[in-house]
Design a protein around this motif. Structure first.
Motif, PDB file in Angstrom:
ATOM      1  N   ARG A 128       1.072  -2.329  -1.652  1.00 43.10           N
ATOM      2  CA  ARG A 128       0.570  -2.960  -0.447  1.00 43.10           C
ATOM      3  C   ARG A 128       1.607  -2.518   0.792  1.00 43.10           C
ATOM      4  O   ARG A 128       2.549  -3.184   0.986  1.00 43.10           O
ATOM      5  CB  ARG A 128       0.367  -4.568  -0.331  1.00 43.10           C
ATOM      6  N   TYR A 129       1.166  -1.486   1.667  1.00 44.39           N
ATOM      7  CA  TYR A 129       1.873  -1.285   2.690  1.00 44.39           C
ATOM      8  C   TYR A 129       2.055  -2.396   3.869  1.00 44.39           C
ATOM      9  O   TYR A 129       1.114  -2.667   4.251  1.00 44.39           O
ATOM     10  CB  TYR A 129       1.340   0.295   3.415  1.00 44.39           C
ATOM     11  N   PRO A 130       3.339  -2.672   4.318  1.00 43.01           N
ATOM     12  CA  PRO A 130       3.403  -3.839   5.116  1.00 43.01           C
ATOM     13  C   PRO A 130       3.368  -3.828   6.483  1.00 43.01           C
ATOM     14  O   PRO A 130       3.349  -4.655   7.406  1.00 43.01           O
ATOM     15  CB  PRO A 130       4.883  -4.420   4.600  1.00 43.01           C
ATOM     16  N   TYR A 131       2.973  -2.615   7.079  1.00 40.93           N
ATOM     17  CA  TYR A 131       3.108  -2.193   8.406  1.00 40.93           C
ATOM     18  C   TYR A 131       1.889  -1.837   9.003  1.00 40.93           C
ATOM     19  O   TYR A 131       1.737  -1.054  10.191  1.00 40.93           O
ATOM     20  CB  TYR A 131       4.175  -1.264   8.786  1.00 40.93           C
ATOM     21  N   PHE A 132       0.540  -2.014   8.424  1.00 42.01           N
ATOM     22  CA  PHE A 132      -0.688  -1.708   8.781  1.00 42.01           C
ATOM     23  C   PHE A 132      -1.114  -2.453  10.216  1.00 42.01           C
ATOM     24  O   PHE A 132      -1.558  -2.014  10.952  1.00 42.01           O
ATOM     25  CB  PHE A 132      -1.842  -2.192   7.774  1.00 42.01           C
TER      26      PHE A 132
END
Length: 309
Positions: free
Chosen positions: A169-173
């Protein structure tokens, strides 16, 4: 078309979508494709006239009535290849083909980088029936597309910030959303109810938790670009022909799920610890998830390269 082929892929969402790559080849070979999958994944194919979906609850899979309905196919394609589908083969009989899952090699690649090599699940599916090339394809009805264009318009950037496991889960969307909005792009967020909680208060048009599974392909298809993790909705975007950016975390292209060059691009840090798990499960041994430390500006610049104009 008298011959029938049963494609077996029980889960999960992305894997089920990718089986669509074999539908047209099966038709070319003279078969009517059927798909056996678990609820609710079959809803994705609501508008797809090429395939008939047999959707079951997990608890009903081996009931007498279910097994009876699955007998008599001219060809069975095991595109899951696990203990449950092995048991199905034993109970149903008939002619079965199964794909080259490279299970041992992929598991070894998590621990020994000498086993990291190119691999595509889509190509492996296709090779099962003798095809070398092909792409996943989901058909969406004109009526559904028109309905969602009236509600949303088109040409927006669709972002799916969710993934089942934290390591994917990429945290900087949220920062990516802000960068896109600052340049005048519309952003539509898609995902499930958990993603709705995660994205509470974000800018953009938030449809997380509001869409039926059967409507998600239409919403993604009307976008100019899709950005997401190495997760299921990314493969929906591939299958409806929307350009994609795939952000990798704890997994890796060697596991078989990377977008092809003509479909978009993927971003990966390429750290020695990638991949750290076959599915992205578990916690980060460094506790800091360095694999996901990709500057949102990099994602934004990649988006600009793929967006029209």
């Amino acid at each position: 078309m008298d011959k029938r082929a049963l494609v077996v892929r029980l889960s999960s969402l992305g894997d089920v979508v990718l089986t669509s790559a074999v539908f047209d080849p099966l038709v070319e070979l003279g078969y009517k494709p059927y798909l056996l999958t678990l609820k609710p994944y079959g809803e994705l194919f609501s508008d797809d006239h090429r395939v008939r979906v047999l959707q079951v609850d997990k608890a009903e899979l081996f009931k007498k009535e279910t097994l009876s309905s699955l007998k008599g196919f001219d060809l069975y394609l095991d595109l899951h290849k696990n203990l449950r589908t092995l048991l199905l083969r034993l109970k149903l009989g008939g002619r079965w083909l199964s794909y080259n899952k490279e299970s041992i090699r992929r598991r070894l690649a998590v621990h020994f980088k000498v086993f990291v090599k190119p691999y595509s699940v889509v190509k492996a599916y296709l090779q099962t029936i003798g095809y070398a090339q092909g792409k996943p394809k989901l058909l969406v009805s004109e009526e559904r597309l028109k309905l969602w264009e009236e509600r949303l318009g088109s040409g927006y950037v669709c972002i799916a910030p969710g993934a089942r496991y934290e390591k994917k889960r990429y945290p900087y969307f949220r920062e990516v959303v802000r960068l896109l909005l600052s340049e005048g792009y519309r952003v539509v967020l898609v995902g499930d109810k958990k993603d709705r909680e995660y994205t509470q208060g974000w800018e953009g048009e938030n449809l997380c938790g509001e869409l039926k599974l059967s409507d998600i392909p239409a919403v993604i298809k009307k976008a100019s670009l899709f950005i997401g993790n190495d997760s299921g909705l990314l493969h929906v975007a591939r299958a409806v022909g929307t350009k994609c950016i795939q952000v990798y975390g704890g997994t890796h292209p060697t596991l078989g799920f990377a977008v092809e060059e003509e479909e978009g691009l993927y971003l990966i840090r390429g750290l020695p610890c990638q991949p750290c798990d076959l599915h992205g499960k578990g916690s980060c041994k460094y506790k800091t998830f360095p694999c996901l430390n990709i500057d949102p500006g990099v994602v934004f610049e990649s988006a600009l390269r793929l967006l029209p104009g």
